[in-house]
Write an enzyme that holds these catalytic residues in place. Structure first.
Site, PDB file in Angstrom:
ATOM      1  N   ASP A   1      -3.099   5.819   6.999  1.00 58.32           N
ATOM      2  CA  ASP A   1      -3.904   6.952   7.486  1.00 58.32           C
ATOM      3  C   ASP A   1      -5.397   6.569   7.554  1.00 58.32           C
ATOM      4  O   ASP A   1      -6.183   7.291   8.159  1.00 58.32           O
ATOM      5  CB  ASP A   1      -3.736   8.162   6.570  1.00 58.32           C
ATOM      6  CG  ASP A   1      -4.273   7.878   5.177  1.00 58.32           C
ATOM      7  OD1 ASP A   1      -3.539   7.271   4.387  1.00 58.32           O
ATOM      8  OD2 ASP A   1      -5.435   8.230   4.888  1.00 58.32           O
TER       9      ASP A   1
ATOM     10  N   ASP B   1       7.508 -14.076  -0.815  1.00 55.15           N
ATOM     11  CA  ASP B   1       6.173 -13.647  -1.213  1.00 55.15           C
ATOM     12  C   ASP B   1       5.196 -14.677  -0.648  1.00 55.15           C
ATOM     13  O   ASP B   1       5.549 -15.442   0.248  1.00 55.15           O
ATOM     14  CB  ASP B   1       6.048 -13.467  -2.733  1.00 55.15           C
ATOM     15  CG  ASP B   1       6.349 -14.746  -3.493  1.00 55.15           C
ATOM     16  OD1 ASP B   1       6.335 -15.834  -2.873  1.00 55.15           O
ATOM     17  OD2 ASP B   1       6.588 -14.671  -4.712  1.00 55.15           O
TER      18      ASP B   1
ATOM     19  N   GLY C   1       5.364  -6.588  -3.339  1.00 53.41           N
ATOM     20  CA  GLY C   1       4.476  -5.423  -3.311  1.00 53.41           C
ATOM     21  C   GLY C   1       5.278  -4.160  -3.628  1.00 53.41           C
ATOM     22  O   GLY C   1       6.504  -4.224  -3.799  1.00 53.41           O
ATOM     23  N   GLN C   2       4.592  -3.040  -3.708  1.00 55.90           N
ATOM     24  CA  GLN C   2       5.304  -1.787  -4.029  1.00 55.90           C
ATOM     25  C   GLN C   2       6.425  -1.516  -3.019  1.00 55.90           C
ATOM     26  O   GLN C   2       7.574  -1.264  -3.379  1.00 55.90           O
ATOM     27  CB  GLN C   2       4.336  -0.605  -3.997  1.00 55.90           C
ATOM     28  CG  GLN C   2       3.231  -0.663  -5.021  1.00 55.90           C
ATOM     29  CD  GLN C   2       2.452   0.646  -5.055  1.00 55.90           C
ATOM     30  OE1 GLN C   2       2.734   1.507  -5.877  1.00 55.90           O
ATOM     31  NE2 GLN C   2       1.494   0.801  -4.167  1.00 55.90           N
TER      32      GLN C   2
ATOM     33  N   ALA D   1       0.323  -7.225   2.937  1.00 57.08           N
ATOM     34  CA  ALA D   1      -0.947  -6.782   3.528  1.00 57.08           C
ATOM     35  C   ALA D   1      -2.072  -7.037   2.539  1.00 57.08           C
ATOM     36  O   ALA D   1      -1.843  -7.127   1.325  1.00 57.08           O
ATOM     37  CB  ALA D   1      -0.903  -5.287   3.854  1.00 57.08           C
TER      38      ALA D   1
ATOM     39  N   TYR E   1       3.829  -1.814   8.555  1.00 54.69           N
ATOM     40  CA  TYR E   1       3.264  -0.618   7.917  1.00 54.69           C
ATOM     41  C   TYR E   1       1.763  -0.550   8.160  1.00 54.69           C
ATOM     42  O   TYR E   1       1.065  -1.565   8.107  1.00 54.69           O
ATOM     43  CB  TYR E   1       3.565  -0.632   6.410  1.00 54.69           C
ATOM     44  CG  TYR E   1       5.051  -0.709   6.168  1.00 54.69           C
ATOM     45  CD1 TYR E   1       5.832   0.435   6.226  1.00 54.69           C
ATOM     46  CD2 TYR E   1       5.672  -1.944   6.005  1.00 54.69           C
ATOM     47  CE1 TYR E   1       7.210   0.358   6.088  1.00 54.69           C
ATOM     48  CE2 TYR E   1       7.044  -2.038   5.866  1.00 54.69           C
ATOM     49  CZ  TYR E   1       7.812  -0.884   5.903  1.00 54.69           C
ATOM     50  OH  TYR E   1       9.173  -0.969   5.791  1.00 54.69           O
TER      51      TYR E   1
ATOM     52  N   TYR F   1     -11.025  -2.039   5.519  1.00 52.87           N
ATOM     53  CA  TYR F   1      -9.556  -2.098   5.371  1.00 52.87           C
ATOM     54  C   TYR F   1      -8.894  -1.369   6.542  1.00 52.87           C
ATOM     55  O   TYR F   1      -7.983  -1.905   7.190  1.00 52.87           O
ATOM     56  CB  TYR F   1      -9.159  -1.479   4.036  1.00 52.87           C
ATOM     57  CG  TYR F   1      -7.693  -1.166   3.908  1.00 52.87           C
ATOM     58  CD1 TYR F   1      -6.751  -2.185   3.725  1.00 52.87           C
ATOM     59  CD2 TYR F   1      -7.235   0.150   3.964  1.00 52.87           C
ATOM     60  CE1 TYR F   1      -5.396  -1.888   3.612  1.00 52.87           C
ATOM     61  CE2 TYR F   1      -5.885   0.450   3.846  1.00 52.87           C
ATOM     62  CZ  TYR F   1      -4.973  -0.569   3.673  1.00 52.87           C
ATOM     63  OH  TYR F   1      -3.645  -0.284   3.570  1.00 52.87           O
TER      64      TYR F   1
HETATM   65  P1  NDP Z   1       0.832  -3.690  -2.368  1.00 53.81           P
HETATM   66  O1  NDP Z   1      -0.612  -3.998  -2.551  1.00 53.81           O
HETATM   67  O2  NDP Z   1       1.643  -3.167  -3.478  1.00 53.81           O
HETATM   68  O3  NDP Z   1       1.569  -4.997  -1.821  1.00 53.81           O
HETATM   69  C1  NDP Z   1       1.003  -5.829  -0.869  1.00 53.81           C
HETATM   70  C2  NDP Z   1       1.685  -7.161  -0.981  1.00 53.81           C
HETATM   71  O4  NDP Z   1       1.086  -8.031  -0.011  1.00 53.81           O
HETATM   72  C3  NDP Z   1       1.521  -7.807  -2.359  1.00 53.81           C
HETATM   73  O5  NDP Z   1       2.767  -8.260  -2.818  1.00 53.81           O
HETATM   74  C4  NDP Z   1       0.583  -8.979  -2.081  1.00 53.81           C
HETATM   75  O6  NDP Z   1       0.875 -10.104  -2.831  1.00 53.81           O
HETATM   76  C5  NDP Z   1       0.929  -9.269  -0.645  1.00 53.81           C
HETATM   77  N1  NDP Z   1      -0.108 -10.070  -0.016  1.00 53.81           N
HETATM   78  C6  NDP Z   1      -1.460  -9.899  -0.030  1.00 53.81           C
HETATM   79  N2  NDP Z   1      -2.043 -10.906   0.653  1.00 53.81           N
HETATM   80  C7  NDP Z   1      -1.050 -11.703   1.083  1.00 53.81           C
HETATM   81  C8  NDP Z   1      -0.997 -12.901   1.824  1.00 53.81           C
HETATM   82  N3  NDP Z   1      -2.101 -13.519   2.248  1.00 53.81           N
HETATM   83  N4  NDP Z   1       0.211 -13.437   2.087  1.00 53.81           N
HETATM   84  C9  NDP Z   1       1.346 -12.866   1.660  1.00 53.81           C
HETATM   85  N5  NDP Z   1       1.368 -11.749   0.927  1.00 53.81           N
HETATM   86  C10 NDP Z   1       0.186 -11.180   0.666  1.00 53.81           C
HETATM   87  O7  NDP Z   1       0.899  -2.741  -1.096  1.00 53.81           O
HETATM   88  P2  NDP Z   1       1.945  -1.594  -0.743  1.00 53.81           P
HETATM   89  O8  NDP Z   1       3.329  -2.067  -0.983  1.00 53.81           O
HETATM   90  O9  NDP Z   1       1.483  -0.348  -1.366  1.00 53.81           O
HETATM   91  O10 NDP Z   1       1.661  -1.489   0.822  1.00 53.81           O
HETATM   92  C11 NDP Z   1       2.667  -1.754   1.805  1.00 53.81           C
HETATM   93  C12 NDP Z   1       2.105  -1.425   3.168  1.00 53.81           C
HETATM   94  O11 NDP Z   1       1.705  -0.056   3.212  1.00 53.81           O
HETATM   95  C13 NDP Z   1       0.856  -2.230   3.555  1.00 53.81           C
HETATM   96  O12 NDP Z   1       0.920  -2.530   4.925  1.00 53.81           O
HETATM   97  C14 NDP Z   1      -0.293  -1.276   3.307  1.00 53.81           C
HETATM   98  O13 NDP Z   1      -1.400  -1.566   4.127  1.00 53.81           O
HETATM   99  C15 NDP Z   1       0.362   0.043   3.663  1.00 53.81           C
HETATM  100  N6  NDP Z   1      -0.255   1.195   3.013  1.00 53.81           N
HETATM  101  C16 NDP Z   1      -0.422   1.217   1.647  1.00 53.81           C
HETATM  102  C17 NDP Z   1      -1.017   2.303   1.037  1.00 53.81           C
HETATM  103  C18 NDP Z   1      -1.211   2.346  -0.449  1.00 53.81           C
HETATM  104  O14 NDP Z   1      -1.682   3.384  -0.946  1.00 53.81           O
HETATM  105  N7  NDP Z   1      -0.858   1.307  -1.207  1.00 53.81           N
HETATM  106  C19 NDP Z   1      -1.462   3.473   1.813  1.00 53.81           C
HETATM  107  C20 NDP Z   1      -1.202   3.370   3.227  1.00 53.81           C
HETATM  108  C21 NDP Z   1      -0.616   2.264   3.782  1.00 53.81           C
HETATM  109  P3  NDP Z   1       0.063 -10.454  -4.165  1.00 53.81           P
HETATM  110  O15 NDP Z   1       0.561  -9.479  -5.194  1.00 53.81           O
HETATM  111  O16 NDP Z   1       0.455 -11.867  -4.412  1.00 53.81           O
HETATM  112  O17 NDP Z   1      -1.388 -10.260  -3.841  1.00 53.81           O
END
Ligand code: NDP
Length: 297
Positions: free
Chosen positions: A106, A30, A10-11, A64, A103, A129
């Site tokens: 907001d 992952d 993820g990011q 997530a 993590y 969400y």
């Molecule tokens: P991303 O969507 O970029 O990354 C989320 C990662 O979780 C992806 O790699 C995804 O994998 C993985 N994922 C989803 N479902 C599953 C699963 N069942 N098992 C294992 N992995 C899974 O999110 P961010 O990096 O941006 O977010 C990081 C954290 O920050 C999270 O907790 C998010 O809730 C929180 N957050 C994010 C915000 C945003 O604007 N993005 C804002 C506020 C909080 P795949 O690619 O395979 O689906």
């Protein structure tokens, strides 16, 4: 020291692979299963087994269910990944006396008013969400494990999809963009989140009393419209060929989505800055750096 990172692609997870590497022996997963290690948060039994096999001192969960609109039609899956799986992580961390770093968002707040939300402000999510992320927070706090929860906002990274990249893509073909001007927050870089995480981990290992819930966002505030204007202005000033001539301001009510969004996404980061002696840079510096990277400027 053994560290388990979940959601490595993820990011935030991608940047954590970099920032956590110097802290210890890092296993980064992952959602796939490799050598009996499963990082799929929807498979609760396999997740539990994986943690026991690795036996980490620190679990960092960057995985997530983040599809905000889709969560309205897939509430069970969102709850399982953001709520139940987080509970499993917390229970296992408590049993191992390991730290859990997690993590949140907001979006646990209802977005009313214009005051930045403090960690003690009342939560009241307006979409599923946000509700599912709140379940995860509550499970961690109830578990009695040692934890750090970082609530953040408007995350972007050079890798992955995000608002800034979407604006750049649309601006190539469209003369007019309409962007929401009444939701206010702070775009926060995945690299900043990962670096702060690594710093905070070093602190809590020396001072475990710093455990707890923290707000983590870049300094300053902007609307999505202001953010889009910053992105487009930078791209134009750096020679990108864009069709866009006008960026119109619209209100949230003019852009209906399956999930409601809070208008006030401002996070008060005073506690984080004080407890960890940190400076949080303004949102523009991180966004500009990301743009230089994605545009190769
Ligand atoms: P991303 O969507 O970029 O990354 C989320 C990662 O979780 C992806 O790699 C995804 O994998 C993985 N994922 C989803 N479902 C599953 C699963 N069942 N098992 C294992 N992995 C899974 O999110 P961010 O990096 O941006 O977010 C990081 C954290 O920050 C999270 O907790 C998010 O809730 C929180 N957050 C994010 C915000 C945003 O604007 N993005 C804002 C506020 C909080 P795949 O690619 O395979 O689906």
């Amino acid at each position: 020291m053994k560290i388990l990172l979940l959601g490595k692609n993820g990011q935030v997870g991608w940047e954590l692979q970099r920032s956590l590497a110097p802290l210890g022996d890092l296993t980064a997963l992952d959602r796939s299963t490799v050598n009996d290690l499963c990082g799929d948060l929807a498979d609760l039994d396999a997740l539990r087994k994986t943690i026991r096999l690795i036996n980490p001192q620190i679990i960092v969960n960057a995985a997530a269910y983040t599809a905000v609109d889709k969560a309205e039609s897939e509430p069970e899956l969102a709850d399982r990944v953001n709520g139940r799986a987080t509970q499993v992580l917390a229970e296992e961390a408590a049993a191992l006396e390991a730290w859990l770093v997690h993590y949140s968002t907001d979006y646990v707040f209802n977005g009313e008013g214009s005051t930045p939300w403090s960690e003690t402000a009342a939560v009241s999510p307006v979409n599923h969400y946000g509700a599912s992320k709140l379940l995860g927070e509550q499970a961690i706090i109830a578990s009695n494990c040692k934890y750090l929860i970082f609530r953040t906002s408007w995350v972007y990274g050079a890798r992955g999809n995000n608002f800034a990249k979407t604006m750049l893509r649309l601006a190539k073909d469209r003369e007019t963009l309409s962007v929401i001007a009444d939701q206010i927050g702070a775009p926060t870089g995945a690299d900043l989140i990962a670096d702060v995480t690594a710093l905070a981990i070093q602190h809590i290992l020396q001072r475990p009393e710093l455990a707890g819930l923290y707000h983590l966002a870049a300094a300053g505030e902007v609307s999505w419209h202001g953010y889009a204007s910053h992105v487009i202005d930078f791209a134009k000033a750096n020679g990108e060929a864009l069709a866009v001539k006008e960026i119109k301001s619209i209100e949230t009510v003019a852009y209906p989505t399956p999930a409601r969004r809070p208008l006030n996404s401002r996070l008060d980061t005073q506690k984080l800055r004080d407890n960890f002696s940190l400076h949080l840079p303004d949102w523009q510096s991180g966004v500009t750096r990301m743009l230089r990277e994605v545009l190769n400027k």
